[in-house]
Design a protein around this motif. Sequence first.
Motif, PDB file in Angstrom:
ATOM      1  N   GLU A  90       0.832  -1.207   0.000  1.00  0.00           N
ATOM      2  CA  GLU A  90       0.000   0.000   0.000  1.00  0.00           C
ATOM      3  C   GLU A  90       0.864   1.254   0.000  1.00  0.00           C
ATOM      4  O   GLU A  90       0.537   2.249  -0.656  1.00  0.00           O
ATOM      5  N   LEU A  91       1.977   1.213   0.730  1.00  0.00           N
ATOM      6  CA  LEU A  91       2.894   2.355   0.706  1.00  0.00           C
ATOM      7  C   LEU A  91       3.506   2.520  -0.679  1.00  0.00           C
ATOM      8  O   LEU A  91       3.699   3.646  -1.153  1.00  0.00           O
ATOM      9  N   GLY A  92       3.792   1.395  -1.347  1.00  0.00           N
ATOM     10  CA  GLY A  92       4.356   1.468  -2.684  1.00  0.00           C
ATOM     11  C   GLY A  92       3.446   2.203  -3.653  1.00  0.00           C
ATOM     12  O   GLY A  92       3.931   2.872  -4.577  1.00  0.00           O
ATOM     13  N   LEU A  93       2.135   2.114  -3.445  1.00  0.00           N
ATOM     14  CA  LEU A  93       1.202   2.827  -4.316  1.00  0.00           C
ATOM     15  C   LEU A  93       1.298   4.337  -4.150  1.00  0.00           C
ATOM     16  O   LEU A  93       0.896   5.090  -5.041  1.00  0.00           O
ATOM     17  N   ARG A  94       1.805   4.777  -3.004  1.00  0.00           N
ATOM     18  CA  ARG A  94       1.847   6.219  -2.720  1.00  0.00           C
ATOM     19  C   ARG A  94       3.193   6.845  -3.070  1.00  0.00           C
ATOM     20  O   ARG A  94       3.430   7.999  -2.701  1.00  0.00           O
ATOM     21  N   GLN A  95       4.055   6.111  -3.742  1.00  0.00           N
ATOM     22  CA  GLN A  95       5.389   6.628  -4.015  1.00  0.00           C
ATOM     23  C   GLN A  95       5.496   7.365  -5.344  1.00  0.00           C
ATOM     24  O   GLN A  95       6.589   7.781  -5.721  1.00  0.00           O
ATOM     25  N   GLY A  96       4.393   7.467  -6.074  1.00  0.00           N
ATOM     26  CA  GLY A  96       4.431   8.191  -7.339  1.00  0.00           C
ATOM     27  C   GLY A  96       5.032   7.412  -8.485  1.00  0.00           C
ATOM     28  O   GLY A  96       5.585   8.009  -9.421  1.00  0.00           O
ATOM     29  N   ALA A  97       4.951   6.073  -8.422  1.00  0.00           N
ATOM     30  CA  ALA A  97       5.497   5.250  -9.497  1.00  0.00           C
ATOM     31  C   ALA A  97       4.614   5.362 -10.739  1.00  0.00           C
ATOM     32  O   ALA A  97       3.492   5.888 -10.696  1.00  0.00           O
ATOM     33  N   ASP A  98       5.086   4.818 -11.847  1.00  0.00           N
ATOM     34  CA  ASP A  98       4.341   4.881 -13.094  1.00  0.00           C
ATOM     35  C   ASP A  98       3.095   4.010 -13.012  1.00  0.00           C
ATOM     36  O   ASP A  98       2.960   3.157 -12.128  1.00  0.00           O
ATOM     37  N   ALA A  99       2.189   4.202 -13.958  1.00  0.00           N
ATOM     38  CA  ALA A  99       0.888   3.534 -13.919  1.00  0.00           C
ATOM     39  C   ALA A  99       1.027   2.024 -13.985  1.00  0.00           C
ATOM     40  O   ALA A  99       0.288   1.289 -13.312  1.00  0.00           O
ATOM     41  N   GLN A 100       1.951   1.526 -14.783  1.00  0.00           N
ATOM     42  CA  GLN A 100       2.096   0.077 -14.921  1.00  0.00           C
ATOM     43  C   GLN A 100       2.571  -0.541 -13.616  1.00  0.00           C
ATOM     44  O   GLN A 100       2.083  -1.600 -13.205  1.00  0.00           O
ATOM     45  N   THR A 101       3.524   0.106 -12.958  1.00  0.00           N
ATOM     46  CA  THR A 101       4.003  -0.398 -11.668  1.00  0.00           C
ATOM     47  C   THR A 101       2.888  -0.394 -10.636  1.00  0.00           C
ATOM     48  O   THR A 101       2.706  -1.366  -9.894  1.00  0.00           O
ATOM     49  N   CYS A 102       2.123   0.672 -10.580  1.00  0.00           N
ATOM     50  CA  CYS A 102       1.017   0.750  -9.616  1.00  0.00           C
ATOM     51  C   CYS A 102      -0.039  -0.317  -9.896  1.00  0.00           C
ATOM     52  O   CYS A 102      -0.601  -0.912  -8.965  1.00  0.00           O
ATOM     53  N   HIS A 103      -0.303  -0.556 -11.181  1.00  0.00           N
ATOM     54  CA  HIS A 103      -1.279  -1.587 -11.521  1.00  0.00           C
ATOM     55  C   HIS A 103      -0.806  -2.960 -11.037  1.00  0.00           C
ATOM     56  O   HIS A 103      -1.584  -3.744 -10.483  1.00  0.00           O
ATOM     57  N   GLY A 104       0.484  -3.253 -11.218  1.00  0.00           N
ATOM     58  CA  GLY A 104       1.021  -4.524 -10.749  1.00  0.00           C
ATOM     59  C   GLY A 104       0.921  -4.660  -9.240  1.00  0.00           C
ATOM     60  O   GLY A 104       0.622  -5.744  -8.719  1.00  0.00           O
ATOM     61  N   ILE A 105       1.153  -3.558  -8.530  1.00  0.00           N
ATOM     62  CA  ILE A 105       1.049  -3.593  -7.071  1.00  0.00           C
ATOM     63  C   ILE A 105      -0.395  -3.837  -6.654  1.00  0.00           C
ATOM     64  O   ILE A 105      -0.680  -4.599  -5.714  1.00  0.00           O
ATOM     65  N   ARG A 106      -1.326  -3.198  -7.336  1.00  0.00           N
ATOM     66  CA  ARG A 106      -2.747  -3.408  -6.997  1.00  0.00           C
ATOM     67  C   ARG A 106      -3.162  -4.856  -7.240  1.00  0.00           C
ATOM     68  O   ARG A 106      -3.929  -5.418  -6.458  1.00  0.00           O
ATOM     69  N   MET A 107      -2.660  -5.435  -8.306  1.00  0.00           N
ATOM     70  CA  MET A 107      -2.959  -6.841  -8.575  1.00  0.00           C
ATOM     71  C   MET A 107      -2.425  -7.722  -7.449  1.00  0.00           C
ATOM     72  O   MET A 107      -3.095  -8.636  -6.979  1.00  0.00           O
ATOM     73  N   ARG A 108      -1.211  -7.430  -7.041  1.00  0.00           N
ATOM     74  CA  ARG A 108      -0.609  -8.243  -5.960  1.00  0.00           C
ATOM     75  C   ARG A 108      -1.374  -8.043  -4.661  1.00  0.00           C
ATOM     76  O   ARG A 108      -1.556  -8.999  -3.882  1.00  0.00           O
ATOM     77  N   LEU A 109      -1.824  -6.826  -4.408  1.00  0.00           N
ATOM     78  CA  LEU A 109      -2.602  -6.573  -3.202  1.00  0.00           C
ATOM     79  C   LEU A 109      -3.901  -7.367  -3.198  1.00  0.00           C
ATOM     80  O   LEU A 109      -4.307  -7.927  -2.172  1.00  0.00           O
ATOM     81  N   ALA A 110      -4.566  -7.407  -4.342  1.00  0.00           N
ATOM     82  CA  ALA A 110      -5.811  -8.167  -4.429  1.00  0.00           C
ATOM     83  C   ALA A 110      -5.568  -9.637  -4.156  1.00  0.00           C
ATOM     84  O   ALA A 110      -6.416 -10.328  -3.588  1.00  0.00           O
ATOM     85  N   GLN A 111      -4.390 -10.114  -4.528  1.00  0.00           N
ATOM     86  CA  GLN A 111      -4.051 -11.515  -4.311  1.00  0.00           C
ATOM     87  C   GLN A 111      -3.658 -11.772  -2.864  1.00  0.00           C
ATOM     88  O   GLN A 111      -4.119 -12.738  -2.238  1.00  0.00           O
ATOM     89  N   VAL A 112      -2.831 -10.893  -2.310  1.00  0.00           N
ATOM     90  CA  VAL A 112      -2.291 -11.105  -0.971  1.00  0.00           C
ATOM     91  C   VAL A 112      -3.350 -10.896   0.105  1.00  0.00           C
ATOM     92  O   VAL A 112      -3.408 -11.636   1.092  1.00  0.00           O
ATOM     93  N   THR A 113      -4.207  -9.902  -0.085  1.00  0.00           N
ATOM     94  CA  THR A 113      -5.196  -9.580   0.943  1.00  0.00           C
ATOM     95  C   THR A 113      -6.126 -10.751   1.212  1.00  0.00           C
ATOM     96  O   THR A 113      -6.660 -10.878   2.318  1.00  0.00           O
ATOM     97  N   ALA A 114      -6.298 -11.622   0.208  1.00  0.00           N
ATOM     98  CA  ALA A 114      -7.175 -12.785   0.401  1.00  0.00           C
ATOM     99  C   ALA A 114      -6.654 -13.700   1.487  1.00  0.00           C
ATOM    100  O   ALA A 114      -7.418 -14.517   2.024  1.00  0.00           O
ATOM    101  N   ARG A 115      -5.392 -13.593   1.842  1.00  0.00           N
ATOM    102  CA  ARG A 115      -4.861 -14.442   2.916  1.00  0.00           C
ATOM    103  C   ARG A 115      -5.570 -14.189   4.241  1.00  0.00           C
ATOM    104  O   ARG A 115      -5.750 -15.114   5.031  1.00  0.00           O
ATOM    105  N   PHE A 116      -5.934 -12.928   4.490  1.00  0.00           N
ATOM    106  CA  PHE A 116      -6.489 -12.623   5.808  1.00  0.00           C
ATOM    107  C   PHE A 116      -7.820 -11.889   5.767  1.00  0.00           C
ATOM    108  O   PHE A 116      -8.493 -11.788   6.789  1.00  0.00           O
TER     109      PHE A 116
END
Length: 907
Positions: free
Chosen positions: A387-413
């Motif tokens: 979530e912090l990585g999303l706030r670092q001002g990275a490019d759109a593709q990087t942010c999209h990849g992080i959001r995808m990973r978040l959707a996957q990881v959050t399912a753990r808990f």
Amino acid sequence: MRGGVSMTGARVTLVGRDAVMGALDTAFAECAEGRARIVLAEGATGCGKSTLADAAAERARAAGALVLSAVACPEERHVALGVLRQLAHGGEGFALPAPAPEPAPARVEAMQAFCARLRELSAERPVVLVVDDVQHADDASLQYLRYLARHARSAAVLTLLTCSPHAEDPDPVFTTELMRQPHFGRVRLDRLGHDEVAALLGGLRPADGPHRISGGNPLLLRALVEEGGDGPCDAPEPGGPFAQAVTTCLHRSGPTALAAARTTAVLGERATPERVVRLLGGPAAAARRALAALEACGLLDGTRFRHPAARAAVLEDTAPAARADLHRRAARLLRADGEPATDVAGHLLAAGRDNAPGEPSDAGVLREAAEELLAQGDARGATELLELGLRQGADAQTCHGIRMRLAQVTARFDPAAAERRLTDLLEARNRDAAAPGPGGGHDGHDGHDRHSRQDGHDRHDGPDGHPHYGGHGEDTRLLTALLLSQGRLAEAATLTVSGPAPAAEPTAASPFDTTLDTPVAVGERLLQSTRLTDATVTPLAHAIRSLTASDQPDRAVTWSRNLLEDAERAHAPGWTSLFATLHAEALLRRGDLPGAHAHATAALQALPERTGSAFHCAPTAVLIRACSAMGRFTEASRLTDRQLPPRLPASLHGLSYLRARGLHRLAVNQPHAALADFLETGRLMAAWGIDRPAHLPWRTDAAEALLRLDETRRAEQLVLEQLAHPDARRPWVRGVSLRLRALTGEPRRRTALLGQAVEELHRSGDRVETARAMADLGRALQAEGSPKGNTMVRNAWNLAKDSGATALCREILPDAALTPPVRDRAPATGAGTGTEAGAAGGAKLSGSEQRVATLAAQGLTNREISSKLFLTVSTVEQHLTRVYRKLQITSRGDLPMDLTPVGRAAL
């Protein structure tokens, strides 16, 4: 020399007088004899220099000396003659120059006059000059003191100066000049040793803890005593006396020492002298002197704080902006040194908590650190980094990849949060798809390729002229997998088509078909060879669902239990809930209603919230079905009355819930409402291209409701449709369908069809549906006048009771007691081939006889019994012959209903 302080009430007195006060007493005695003396008392901050100065002044006054005192402070260092004016404040006739607007060298005439006046006063009585913290004195006052040291050697003047040996900006000329004088002496106040701390505590408490926490610093030790009340505090609280004493030490040690302490606190376990110097900047000598000052006062041991409370106090005393800046600089330093990504990310996270702006390059290290935390099982910590990585001002593709990973990881808990993240991803994707390309417009003449790549997605224009994404690349594959893991089949289908169609067309190779049609051996190979991870949780769950829908649901029970244990060991409540639900579904499919109820309840309890998620519908559906079948209608009604989440109709979980609600409504005699739920289930399954009775047999469910409404013709039509479906080749689907076909078809074929249904359902392993078909068969046999009808009904009741299906028991035999009297089942003491159990009339059956008799009572043929128990047909016949003789009956139709069931394995 070693000195210290002792706390007695509110008064502070000195100890170690043989070392410190003895030296001062000697100096004062020599002064009283007319000889000048200079004593420099050195010590770190908090080690008792001021206490020593006050005590020495008090003793001198008591001895009749004239005491002139001053305290230097950094804030007044620029005030010329500030310290000297404090000394002359007593009004003893000193003539000092008028204050000058700018500091200027002291005039020799003024210094001569000051020295002469002291000589005059010392002729009457000894004069004691006390200057505390002389390292902060102004330059003009130091000139006076140097002059006095050189020209008052024969006067009865004792000069007591206290200072820190680690002063940031010492005057080397002043100290050197003093050391050249023959009447100069130096004493040092060190921190208290372990024995001295023990003596100060009076033996009331062990000294190990207080000495370790305070480092022997009297100021810190006094704060521990104050915070503890009746003894030193072992666990200092934030903002308490100890924390306040720590900040006092820091601010009195000077700005460089304060900055070094903050730098060391931020670096934490990764602090080294070299890193502190690099992070501080400026002269290395000053930084190392500051570290030495902090170690001398007992706060540091090398570059480690002696106690976490001291480090916490330093961090708390640092302004958020300054603290965030230090963390960001520390992150860059550690990254340059090649430290682990988790250490670097920890500083970035700390800076982010203080709302410090980030840099785009930080997103990569945050994601790398998140993966390391995931490998360690810390999904929540990884989520925070992502979530912090999303706030670092990275490019759109990087942010999209992080959001995808978040959707996957959050399912753990937190499956509900994972659903929301995935919904946000889809909405963002749709906005990108609907937005015009660069330069605006869609006329193809804007100078840009209509098949250009945007934000990491494969883009192509659909027939409506709008861009669509999907069908190509890893991004679409992963997004589809995430949707499938949440049961959102309709949305997953839209990713594989180029047009704006609301649903996908049925295909023979859809992911849902693949899940249901995977052979048992293939599914078990996957389960045997695959470890539970974020990437494998979905295929593993699909493998469990495949086994549940197969002819061997008992394998799903075993494997789902194993994965549930793996999820619990991973401390992943989301996974725990998922596999507890799958385990409950497998138990429900086997007819273990109490087990299904228990694990579905545990699945809900593992989730962080009870509503607001489509996933909650899955365990809730199992609970509703189990409660309804167990006759717990009030509990089931409460579950069906809950407000549904908005996304309910768009997932498999929602379909399961709709069917469960329909079955409950059917159980409480609401056939119209039940029919509406079943038909809606069928409509959605058809729209999504997943009309598979192996998953949800909505047609036979609806046929059951239609029979209640006397609409036999419509019910028959639905049953025939289901029998014509390819899934009807499966024993469970065929058995359920044949039972309803028998009830909707011609009465003369009813017995034969029900017999086939019982046989198919036996093969499927579903004990509740088997009992239901057996009851219908028994009633059909009774209608034909067959003596086997009563036995079949009683055996159906017995099987339903063993499964916990109380509602079905009451339907089969409304007047039968659900808690029959306990019979004598004491083990036989005679010789035998196995443990014996009681049977009707007190007869004793061996274990093998009991197993054979129970299966025979449930309607299995001798050949079926031999296959299930791995016996020859001849052995089965021999067992039955002995059972008939012991029970004094002549056929299997007379077998009693109260034989102890052999357990699930035999079914």
